[in-house]
Design a protein around this motif. Structure first.
Motif, PDB file in Angstrom:
ATOM      1  N   GLU A  17       0.839  -1.197   0.000  1.00 44.26           N
ATOM      2  CA  GLU A  17       0.000   0.000   0.000  1.00 44.26           C
ATOM      3  C   GLU A  17       0.879   1.255   0.000  1.00 44.26           C
ATOM      4  O   GLU A  17       2.015   1.235   0.458  1.00 44.26           O
ATOM      5  N   LYS A  18       0.313   2.350  -0.480  1.00 39.31           N
ATOM      6  CA  LYS A  18       1.059   3.612  -0.562  1.00 39.31           C
ATOM      7  C   LYS A  18       1.589   4.048   0.795  1.00 39.31           C
ATOM      8  O   LYS A  18       2.705   4.561   0.895  1.00 39.31           O
ATOM      9  N   ASP A  19       0.802   3.846   1.873  1.00 38.15           N
ATOM     10  CA  ASP A  19       1.262   4.225   3.213  1.00 38.15           C
ATOM     11  C   ASP A  19       2.536   3.484   3.604  1.00 38.15           C
ATOM     12  O   ASP A  19       3.396   4.039   4.291  1.00 38.15           O
ATOM     13  N   ILE A  20       2.658   2.253   3.172  1.00 43.34           N
ATOM     14  CA  ILE A  20       3.867   1.472   3.477  1.00 43.34           C
ATOM     15  C   ILE A  20       5.046   2.000   2.668  1.00 43.34           C
ATOM     16  O   ILE A  20       6.154   2.119   3.192  1.00 43.34           O
ATOM     17  N   TRP A  21       4.824   2.341   1.404  1.00 44.68           N
ATOM     18  CA  TRP A  21       5.899   2.954   0.611  1.00 44.68           C
ATOM     19  C   TRP A  21       6.369   4.238   1.281  1.00 44.68           C
ATOM     20  O   TRP A  21       7.570   4.500   1.380  1.00 44.68           O
ATOM     21  N   ASP A  22       5.406   5.048   1.744  1.00 44.65           N
ATOM     22  CA  ASP A  22       5.755   6.292   2.450  1.00 44.65           C
ATOM     23  C   ASP A  22       6.569   5.998   3.705  1.00 44.65           C
ATOM     24  O   ASP A  22       7.533   6.710   4.016  1.00 44.65           O
ATOM     25  N   TYR A  23       6.191   4.929   4.421  1.00 48.05           N
ATOM     26  CA  TYR A  23       6.939   4.537   5.620  1.00 48.05           C
ATOM     27  C   TYR A  23       8.377   4.159   5.255  1.00 48.05           C
ATOM     28  O   TYR A  23       9.321   4.546   5.948  1.00 48.05           O
ATOM     29  N   PHE A  24       8.547   3.404   4.177  1.00 46.63           N
ATOM     30  CA  PHE A  24       9.893   3.019   3.739  1.00 46.63           C
ATOM     31  C   PHE A  24      10.744   4.254   3.457  1.00 46.63           C
ATOM     32  O   PHE A  24      11.926   4.308   3.828  1.00 46.63           O
ATOM     33  N   ILE A  25      10.162   5.253   2.808  1.00 48.92           N
ATOM     34  CA  ILE A  25      10.897   6.481   2.503  1.00 48.92           C
ATOM     35  C   ILE A  25      11.296   7.209   3.780  1.00 48.92           C
ATOM     36  O   ILE A  25      12.439   7.663   3.923  1.00 48.92           O
ATOM     37  N   GLU A  26      10.386   7.302   4.738  1.00 46.08           N
ATOM     38  CA  GLU A  26      10.696   7.952   6.016  1.00 46.08           C
ATOM     39  C   GLU A  26      11.744   7.170   6.792  1.00 46.08           C
ATOM     40  O   GLU A  26      12.647   7.759   7.394  1.00 46.08           O
ATOM     41  N   LEU A  27      11.637   5.844   6.782  1.00 45.50           N
ATOM     42  CA  LEU A  27      12.620   5.005   7.468  1.00 45.50           C
ATOM     43  C   LEU A  27      14.002   5.200   6.849  1.00 45.50           C
ATOM     44  O   LEU A  27      15.002   5.303   7.567  1.00 45.50           O
ATOM     45  N   LYS A  28      14.056   5.273   5.538  1.00 44.14           N
ATOM     46  CA  LYS A  28      15.342   5.503   4.870  1.00 44.14           C
ATOM     47  C   LYS A  28      15.956   6.821   5.333  1.00 44.14           C
ATOM     48  O   LYS A  28      17.156   6.898   5.613  1.00 44.14           O
ATOM     49  N   LYS A  29      15.133   7.873   5.416  1.00 46.28           N
ATOM     50  CA  LYS A  29      15.629   9.171   5.878  1.00 46.28           C
ATOM     51  C   LYS A  29      16.182   9.068   7.302  1.00 46.28           C
ATOM     52  O   LYS A  29      17.246   9.631   7.604  1.00 46.28           O
ATOM     53  N   GLU A  30      15.465   8.357   8.180  1.00 46.87           N
ATOM     54  CA  GLU A  30      15.942   8.173   9.563  1.00 46.87           C
ATOM     55  C   GLU A  30      17.272   7.434   9.583  1.00 46.87           C
ATOM     56  O   GLU A  30      18.187   7.799  10.327  1.00 46.87           O
ATOM     57  N   LEU A  31      17.381   6.383   8.784  1.00 48.96           N
ATOM     58  CA  LEU A  31      18.618   5.604   8.740  1.00 48.96           C
ATOM     59  C   LEU A  31      19.769   6.425   8.165  1.00 48.96           C
ATOM     60  O   LEU A  31      20.902   6.315   8.627  1.00 48.96           O
ATOM     61  N   GLN A  32      19.483   7.257   7.175  1.00 41.11           N
ATOM     62  CA  GLN A  32      20.535   8.097   6.598  1.00 41.11           C
ATOM     63  C   GLN A  32      21.058   9.108   7.610  1.00 41.11           C
ATOM     64  O   GLN A  32      22.232   9.452   7.583  1.00 41.11           O
ATOM     65  N   LEU A  38      18.522   2.110   3.607  1.00 40.21           N
ATOM     66  CA  LEU A  38      17.508   1.082   3.390  1.00 40.21           C
ATOM     67  C   LEU A  38      17.487   0.797   1.905  1.00 40.21           C
ATOM     68  O   LEU A  38      17.373   1.718   1.092  1.00 40.21           O
ATOM     69  N   VAL A  39      17.649  -0.466   1.528  1.00 43.46           N
ATOM     70  CA  VAL A  39      17.547  -0.863   0.129  1.00 43.46           C
ATOM     71  C   VAL A  39      16.580  -2.026   0.022  1.00 43.46           C
ATOM     72  O   VAL A  39      16.360  -2.772   0.980  1.00 43.46           O
ATOM     73  N   LEU A  40      16.008  -2.177  -1.158  1.00 41.22           N
ATOM     74  CA  LEU A  40      15.030  -3.224  -1.431  1.00 41.22           C
ATOM     75  C   LEU A  40      15.637  -4.233  -2.396  1.00 41.22           C
ATOM     76  O   LEU A  40      16.402  -3.867  -3.285  1.00 41.22           O
ATOM     77  N   ILE A  41      15.266  -5.504  -2.220  1.00 38.61           N
ATOM     78  CA  ILE A  41      15.730  -6.534  -3.144  1.00 38.61           C
ATOM     79  C   ILE A  41      14.561  -7.429  -3.543  1.00 38.61           C
ATOM     80  O   ILE A  41      13.549  -7.513  -2.845  1.00 38.61           O
ATOM     81  N   ASN A  42      14.750  -8.109  -4.663  1.00 46.24           N
ATOM     82  CA  ASN A  42      13.842  -9.156  -5.132  1.00 46.24           C
ATOM     83  C   ASN A  42      12.398  -8.709  -5.311  1.00 46.24           C
ATOM     84  O   ASN A  42      11.468  -9.436  -4.964  1.00 46.24           O
ATOM     85  N   MET A  43      12.184  -7.546  -5.904  1.00 46.61           N
ATOM     86  CA  MET A  43      10.813  -7.109  -6.175  1.00 46.61           C
ATOM     87  C   MET A  43      10.282  -7.808  -7.419  1.00 46.61           C
ATOM     88  O   MET A  43      11.009  -7.985  -8.392  1.00 46.61           O
ATOM     89  N   ASN A  44       9.012  -8.176  -7.368  1.00 43.74           N
ATOM     90  CA  ASN A  44       8.372  -8.861  -8.484  1.00 43.74           C
ATOM     91  C   ASN A  44       6.972  -8.312  -8.721  1.00 43.74           C
ATOM     92  O   ASN A  44       6.403  -7.657  -7.852  1.00 43.74           O
ATOM     93  N   GLY A  45       6.425  -8.624  -9.873  1.00 44.86           N
ATOM     94  CA  GLY A  45       5.028  -8.381 -10.182  1.00 44.86           C
ATOM     95  C   GLY A  45       4.530  -6.980  -9.891  1.00 44.86           C
ATOM     96  O   GLY A  45       5.138  -5.985 -10.284  1.00 44.86           O
TER      97      GLY A  45
END
Length: 82
Positions: A17-32, A38-45
């Motif tokens: 869901e879009k909210d989860i994508w937004d969370y990933f972006i915010e988490l990446k900013k916190e980690l930076q 934060l990196v993603l692997i093995n995305m499909n479909g």
């Protein structure tokens, strides 16, 4: 605690869901802010399709496999091609 970098394997994920994508972006900013990433692997479909449609590559880096992600973090220094 003390986690600076995350590799998130999305191989079994059918939809995000879009909210989860937004969370990933915010988490990446916190980690930076902690000199991490934060990196993603093995995305499909549908997940990969949504990632591309929303142009998330501008915010979240993705790799085809874990070896490439490890190389990105400097854990592996040589990736042999087939």
């Amino acid at each position: 605690k003390n986690i600076n970098s995350i590799i998130l394997d999305l191989s079994k994920c059918l939809f995000i869901e879009k909210d989860i994508w937004d969370y990933f972006i915010e988490l990446k900013k916190e980690l930076q802010n902690k000199n991490g990433d934060l990196v993603l692997i093995n995305m499909n479909g549908a997940v990969k399709n949504d990632y591309n449609i929303m142009e998330l590559s501008n915010y979240l880096e993705s790799f085809n496999d874990i070896s490439s992600a490890f190389y990105n973090f400097g854990i592996l220094t040589d990736i042999k091609s087939a």
